[in-house]
Structure formats: structure tokens, C-alpha cells
Design a protein around this motif. Structure first.
Motif, PDB file in Angstrom:
ATOM      1  N   ASP A 230       1.868  12.291   0.502  1.00  0.00           N
ATOM      2  CA  ASP A 230       1.728  13.630   0.942  1.00  0.00           C
ATOM      3  C   ASP A 230       1.201  14.555  -0.178  1.00  0.00           C
ATOM      4  O   ASP A 230       1.609  14.508  -1.216  1.00  0.00           O
ATOM      5  CB  ASP A 230       2.990  13.923   1.657  1.00  0.00           C
ATOM      6  N   PRO A 231       0.192  15.306   0.350  1.00  0.00           N
ATOM      7  CA  PRO A 231      -0.411  16.068  -0.561  1.00  0.00           C
ATOM      8  C   PRO A 231       0.572  17.315  -1.193  1.00  0.00           C
ATOM      9  O   PRO A 231       0.314  17.662  -2.160  1.00  0.00           O
ATOM     10  CB  PRO A 231      -1.669  17.009   0.224  1.00  0.00           C
ATOM     11  N   GLY A 232       1.395  17.618  -0.249  1.00  0.00           N
ATOM     12  CA  GLY A 232       2.573  18.430  -0.828  1.00  0.00           C
ATOM     13  C   GLY A 232       3.705  17.919  -1.866  1.00  0.00           C
ATOM     14  O   GLY A 232       4.528  18.460  -2.451  1.00  0.00           O
ATOM     15  N   GLU A 233       3.269  16.292  -1.794  1.00  0.00           N
ATOM     16  CA  GLU A 233       4.209  15.652  -2.969  1.00  0.00           C
ATOM     17  C   GLU A 233       5.831  15.821  -2.717  1.00  0.00           C
ATOM     18  O   GLU A 233       6.521  15.659  -3.540  1.00  0.00           O
ATOM     19  CB  GLU A 233       3.866  16.013  -4.402  1.00  0.00           C
ATOM     20  N   HIS A 234       6.023  15.952  -1.409  1.00  0.00           N
ATOM     21  CA  HIS A 234       7.591  15.709  -0.848  1.00  0.00           C
ATOM     22  C   HIS A 234       7.894  14.472  -0.536  1.00  0.00           C
ATOM     23  O   HIS A 234       9.202  14.061  -0.889  1.00  0.00           O
ATOM     24  CB  HIS A 234       7.627  16.839   0.542  1.00  0.00           C
ATOM     25  N   VAL A 235       6.997  13.633   0.006  1.00  0.00           N
ATOM     26  CA  VAL A 235       7.087  12.374   0.447  1.00  0.00           C
ATOM     27  C   VAL A 235       5.904  11.218  -0.045  1.00  0.00           C
ATOM     28  O   VAL A 235       5.072  11.788  -0.387  1.00  0.00           O
ATOM     29  CB  VAL A 235       7.470  12.149   2.070  1.00  0.00           C
ATOM     30  N   PHE A 236       6.311  10.048  -0.077  1.00  0.00           N
ATOM     31  CA  PHE A 236       5.377   9.316  -0.034  1.00  0.00           C
ATOM     32  C   PHE A 236       5.477   8.030   1.175  1.00  0.00           C
ATOM     33  O   PHE A 236       6.536   7.787   1.611  1.00  0.00           O
ATOM     34  CB  PHE A 236       4.993   8.610  -1.269  1.00  0.00           C
ATOM     35  N   TYR A 237       4.287   7.575   1.548  1.00  0.00           N
ATOM     36  CA  TYR A 237       4.202   6.481   2.632  1.00  0.00           C
ATOM     37  C   TYR A 237       3.968   5.181   1.923  1.00  0.00           C
ATOM     38  O   TYR A 237       3.287   5.017   1.035  1.00  0.00           O
ATOM     39  CB  TYR A 237       3.063   6.880   3.566  1.00  0.00           C
ATOM     40  N   ALA A 238       4.773   3.892   2.375  1.00  0.00           N
ATOM     41  CA  ALA A 238       4.792   2.662   1.780  1.00  0.00           C
ATOM     42  C   ALA A 238       4.583   1.856   3.047  1.00  0.00           C
ATOM     43  O   ALA A 238       5.563   1.614   3.774  1.00  0.00           O
ATOM     44  CB  ALA A 238       5.970   2.603   1.214  1.00  0.00           C
ATOM     45  N   GLY A 239       3.507   1.133   3.044  1.00  0.00           N
ATOM     46  CA  GLY A 239       2.858   0.102   3.986  1.00  0.00           C
ATOM     47  C   GLY A 239       3.628  -1.289   3.616  1.00  0.00           C
ATOM     48  O   GLY A 239       3.275  -1.762   2.555  1.00  0.00           O
TER      49      GLY A 239
ATOM     50  N   ALA B 251       1.007  -1.235   0.246  1.00  0.00           N
ATOM     51  CA  ALA B 251       0.012  -0.118   0.017  1.00  0.00           C
ATOM     52  C   ALA B 251       0.703   1.364   0.070  1.00  0.00           C
ATOM     53  O   ALA B 251       1.890   1.373   0.617  1.00  0.00           O
ATOM     54  CB  ALA B 251      -0.949  -0.081   1.373  1.00  0.00           C
ATOM     55  N   ILE B 252       0.302   2.323  -0.726  1.00  0.00           N
ATOM     56  CA  ILE B 252       1.204   3.695  -0.780  1.00  0.00           C
ATOM     57  C   ILE B 252       0.155   4.497  -0.602  1.00  0.00           C
ATOM     58  O   ILE B 252      -0.949   4.594  -0.980  1.00  0.00           O
ATOM     59  CB  ILE B 252       1.912   3.644  -2.030  1.00  0.00           C
ATOM     60  N   ALA B 253       0.782   5.850  -0.265  1.00  0.00           N
ATOM     61  CA  ALA B 253      -0.036   7.056  -0.297  1.00  0.00           C
ATOM     62  C   ALA B 253       0.797   8.291  -0.316  1.00  0.00           C
ATOM     63  O   ALA B 253       1.889   8.160   0.121  1.00  0.00           O
ATOM     64  CB  ALA B 253      -0.867   7.176   1.319  1.00  0.00           C
TER      65      ALA B 253
END
Length: 444
Positions: A225-234, A221-223
Motif C-alpha cells: 500500500d503506498p501509505g505503507e500501512h499494509v501489504f497484500y500477499a497473493g 506475489a506481494i504489493a
């Protein structure tokens, strides 16, 4: 009102909670969904694909209204549907089949508008671009493909090209597990995750790979950040990794290049993620049946929701224009008053008799700079009749007036184009007659 809806691969129903207060709302019954199989259709109702046995040769789709726990509409597509999404206004539902086919249905009528073979193996995930003009698909074949809906619905251009997709990204070596897209329409970035333990960042405008991030464990799973600085990876090791999108980053002592940190409070694999821009909250679901709400600034858990049973495999955040009430009262109107009747079941096969001119798509030119949206003329009339039959409620009357105005604008645009054509034809005829007259006078 922001609500969190979550489902499981076993028959645990659909849980629904108020994101702000944490209060549980209705629990929707009889739901065993595959990953990416739960969606909100235009915030009007819930839809979910059902696949109780992964090896099943058939499946079905269910609709729930917000105010009733029982599923009210059941559809039987031609094959098992795994991922299921709706476009932003809920006009269309798109499903990915086990065969690699993609289906597009018109929600209001249930008509199957388009079907095409998109991948060699089963579709695993689908996502729309911000402006709904592009559809991105991932598959068990490891491929990520970008589809232009203008191309899909253009029968003339479809016959002229060798393939329908805009881009086909084939760098993943194993099954694609998740896809997210940023802002910017055709200039957005795409992030894809795969069982090959990588997440890849793609440029839509350039059609190429921008960044490859290798993780210690498989990412499901990934999401972004609205600012598109980082993304989160489960990941399956129970951690949520934080990876840099655009910023330069040096190799981490703990993880590797581009991974700048992690969130962890669980030992079970993380199965799904969702990001709420309001409050900068990250929601994670896992195989332990828990949904955790993270404050990304402090990296602390602020709230936890427990699903009834089984692993959580879908989380969707929905912004509703009205509160979900458990009971009707004079001071608190029920959500039933805000809901229209659910649409009919989805067609199993395309109806070839619908190819007449009345059912062709028309383009409604918008007042703003947004891209045009598509509605069929008979669908507008059906909406008007449906709303008129529901009485004189203020909401229905306002919607009917809006749809009538849309239909009137379309007719006016047609008349304007027809007038331009008539004027152009008259000009050409006059020019031809004048030329013939001049040639005749020269001959005399």
C-alpha cells in the motif's frame, strides 16, 4: 494514460488494457515469459525475457514498440535470463541469470556494463530502490541481497572489499518468490516472500529483520500500500491476504499474527500483484488467466481482464504520456510519432575495448536535491546524432537541446574542477618557493 500489461508463461502474447476504461489496446505477439520477466523501459518500449522451457540452457530477450504487435529486437544473452527490470528513466536493463549471475546493460548501446556472481542458485526476482541507487535481488537459494550500484561500478572499492553486497538476508529457508520495496531510498523497507510460507519485512537503514509474517499457504506475489500501512500477499490458495506493516496487530482467529484480512473471489492460485496509487486499485493475476482489479477501500472487484490463454504470471502498470491508438488519424496522432527507434540488441559478452576514457561514466550534477544520474559521454553524443537524423520534429529537437545542455554542463563542470586544481597547484608551488626564499634569507 495508465495501461495494464500482462504476460503468461505460455505463448499467449502480452495483453494491454486501458486501466481507466477497460478497453483492450494492442496485443503483442510471441511472448512466453518467466515470473518477473516483463518490464517497461522508460515508458518507451516493452522488454521481456523469454524462457519457453524451464530446463532450457539458452533463452532470449525481446523488445516491442508500443505501436507494433510484433517483436522488433531480439537479444541472445550468455545464459537464460529470468527476472528483468529497467531503472526509472530506462537507461539500464538488469537481468538475473539461471546461474546466479546479475547482468547490467546500457540500453541505448546494448553494451554489457557489469556482470557479477550474486547468488549460489538462479535469480528469481529483482527490484530497484526508489532512487535507483540500490538493487535488491532474491534467489532460489532463499537469500535476499542488497547491492549498491555505486559499489558495483567502483572498480577500486570492489578490489578492497570481501563481498560486493551491502546486506545479505538469509532468514528464508526456501526459494524467494517476490520482493517489493517501499519509499525512502536507503531508509526504505523491503518485503520479501518465499515458498517457506513467510513474508519478511526488512529495514534498509538498519540492515535487520523487522517483522516475520507466517501465512496459511505459499505466497507468490506481494504489493505494498503506498501509505505503507499494509501489504497484500497473493497465495496459492487463491486468497489475497492483507498484512499489517507497522501497526501493532493481535493474532487473528482465522489466520494468525499480523494478518488482518483477505480478498477472495477465485479458487486458482494468485500469481502476481500490482498496485495503482491512482484510485487505490490492486490488480491481481492468477492461474485461471484472469486479471482482477480490486477497489481496496470497498474490497470489491471493479473490472476484469481476460488474457488470451494460460496463467498470468506478470502484471505491470505503465503511465504513458500519450494514448495508444489503433489507427492513425488527423485528429488523433499515432503513438509512432511519440516513439524513437528501438535500441540495438544487448551484448552477449562484455567488450573489453570499451574501457577507454571516452566510455567512462561521468556524473551529471542535478539542479535539484535528487541523486546524480549516470550517462557516458559517448552515449550523450550518440543520442544527439540519432535525434538529429530523425528530422526536425519538435520532440526530437527539444530532446537534442536537452542532451546538448547536459553535455555542456558536464564540460563546464570539468573546466571548473580543472581550474580549481590549477589554482591549488599554483598556490602550493608559491608556498614552496616562498618557504625556500625565507630559508635562503636566514642563511645569509
Amino acid at each position: 494514460m495508465n495501461v495494464v500489461i500482462a504476460s503468461s508463461s505460455i505463448d499467449g502474447g502480452i495483453g494491454c488494457w486501458d486501466l481507466q476504461t477497460g478497453a483492450e489496446q494492442l496485443r503483442y505477439k510471441t511472448c512466453a515469459s518467466p515470473p518477473h520477466g516483463l518490464t517497461s523501459v522508460g515508458c518507451r518500449f516493452l522488454a521481456c525475457s523469454q524462457l519457453r522451457d524451464p530446463s532450457a540452457t539458452s533463452g532470449h530477450l525481446l523488445y516491442w514498440s508500443w505501436s507494433k504487435p510484433q517483436a522488433q529486437v531480439k537479444s541472445f544473452p550468455a545464459e537464460p535470463i529470468k527476472p528483468l527490470i529497467a531503472n526509472s528513466d530506462g537507461a539500464y536493463i538488469v537481468g538475473g541469470g539461471s546461474s546466479g549471475d546479475i547482468y547490467i546493460w546500457e540500453v541505448a548501446t546494448g553494451r554489457l556494463l557489469k556482470k557479477w556472481h550474486a547468488h549460489y542458485r538462479a535469480i528469481t526476482c529483482l527490484v530497484f530502490s526508489e532512487d535507483d541507487s540500490l538493487l535488491i535481488s532474491g534467489s532460489e537459494d532463499g537469500c535476499v541481497r542488497v547491492w549498491s550500484l555505486f559499489m558495483i561500478f567502483d572498480d577500486v572499492r570492489r578490489q578492497q572489499v570481501s563481498h560486493l553486497y551491502e546486506y545479505s538476508f538469509t532468514e528464508h529457508t526456501l526459494r524467494v518468490t517476490d520482493i517489493v520495496i517501499g519509499y525512502g531510498g536507503g531508509n526504505a523497507i523491503i518485503v520479501s516472500a518465499s515458498e517457506d510460507r513467510t513474508c519478511k519485512v526488512w529495514s534498509l537503514s538498519k540492515g535487520r529483520l523487522l517483522r516475520n509474517v507466517v501465512f496459511p499457504s505459499i505466497i507468490d506475489a506481494i504489493a505494498i500500500d503506498p501509505g505503507e500501512h499494509v501489504f497484500y500477499a497473493g497465495s496459492r490458495d487463491g486468497k489475497i491476504y492483507i498484512a499489517a506493516l507497522n501497526a501493532e496487530s493481535s493474532p487473528s482467529d482465522n489466520y494468525g499474527l499480523h494478518i488482518i484480512g483477505s480478498l477472495t473471489d477465485q479458487s486458482k492460485p494468485v500469481t502476481c500483484l500490482a498496485y495503482s496509487a491512482e484510485g487505490d486499485l490492486l490488480l491481481s493475476g492468477s492461474e485461471d488467466g484472469m486479471i482482477r482489479v480490486w477497489d481496496v477501500k470497498t474490497q470489491n472487484i471493479t473490472r476484469m481482464f481476460r488474457h488470451s490463454k494460460g496463467p498470468v504470471n506478470n502484471i505491470v502498470i505503465v503511465r504513458l504520456p500519450y494514448p495508444l491508438g489503433r489507427a492513425e488519424s488527423k485528429s488523433q496522432p499515432s503513438s509512432r510519432k511519440h516513439e524513437l527507434s528501438l535500441p540495438p540488441p544487448l551484448e552477449k559478452y562484455a567488450n573489453s575495448t570499451d574501457e577507454d576514457m571516452d566510455n567512462k561514466a561521468i556524473v551529471m550534477l542535478p539542479d535539484s536535491i535528487d541523486l546524480p544520474s549516470y550517462l557516458s559521454s559517448h552515449l550523450i553524443n550518440d543520442h544527439i546524432k540519432q535525434l538529429q537524423q530523425q528530422g526536425s520534429s519538435a520532440v526530437a529537437e527539444m530532446e537534442a537541446k536537452r542532451l546538448k545542455a547536459d553535455c555542456q554542463r558536464s564540460m563546464e563542470m570539468f573546466q571548473q574542477l580543472r581550474k580549481v586544481y590549477d589554482n591549488l597547484q599554483e598556490f602550493c608551488v608559491n608556498e614552496l618557493l616562498d618557504e625556500q626564499t625565507m630559508e635562503g634569507s636566514k642563511g645569509n
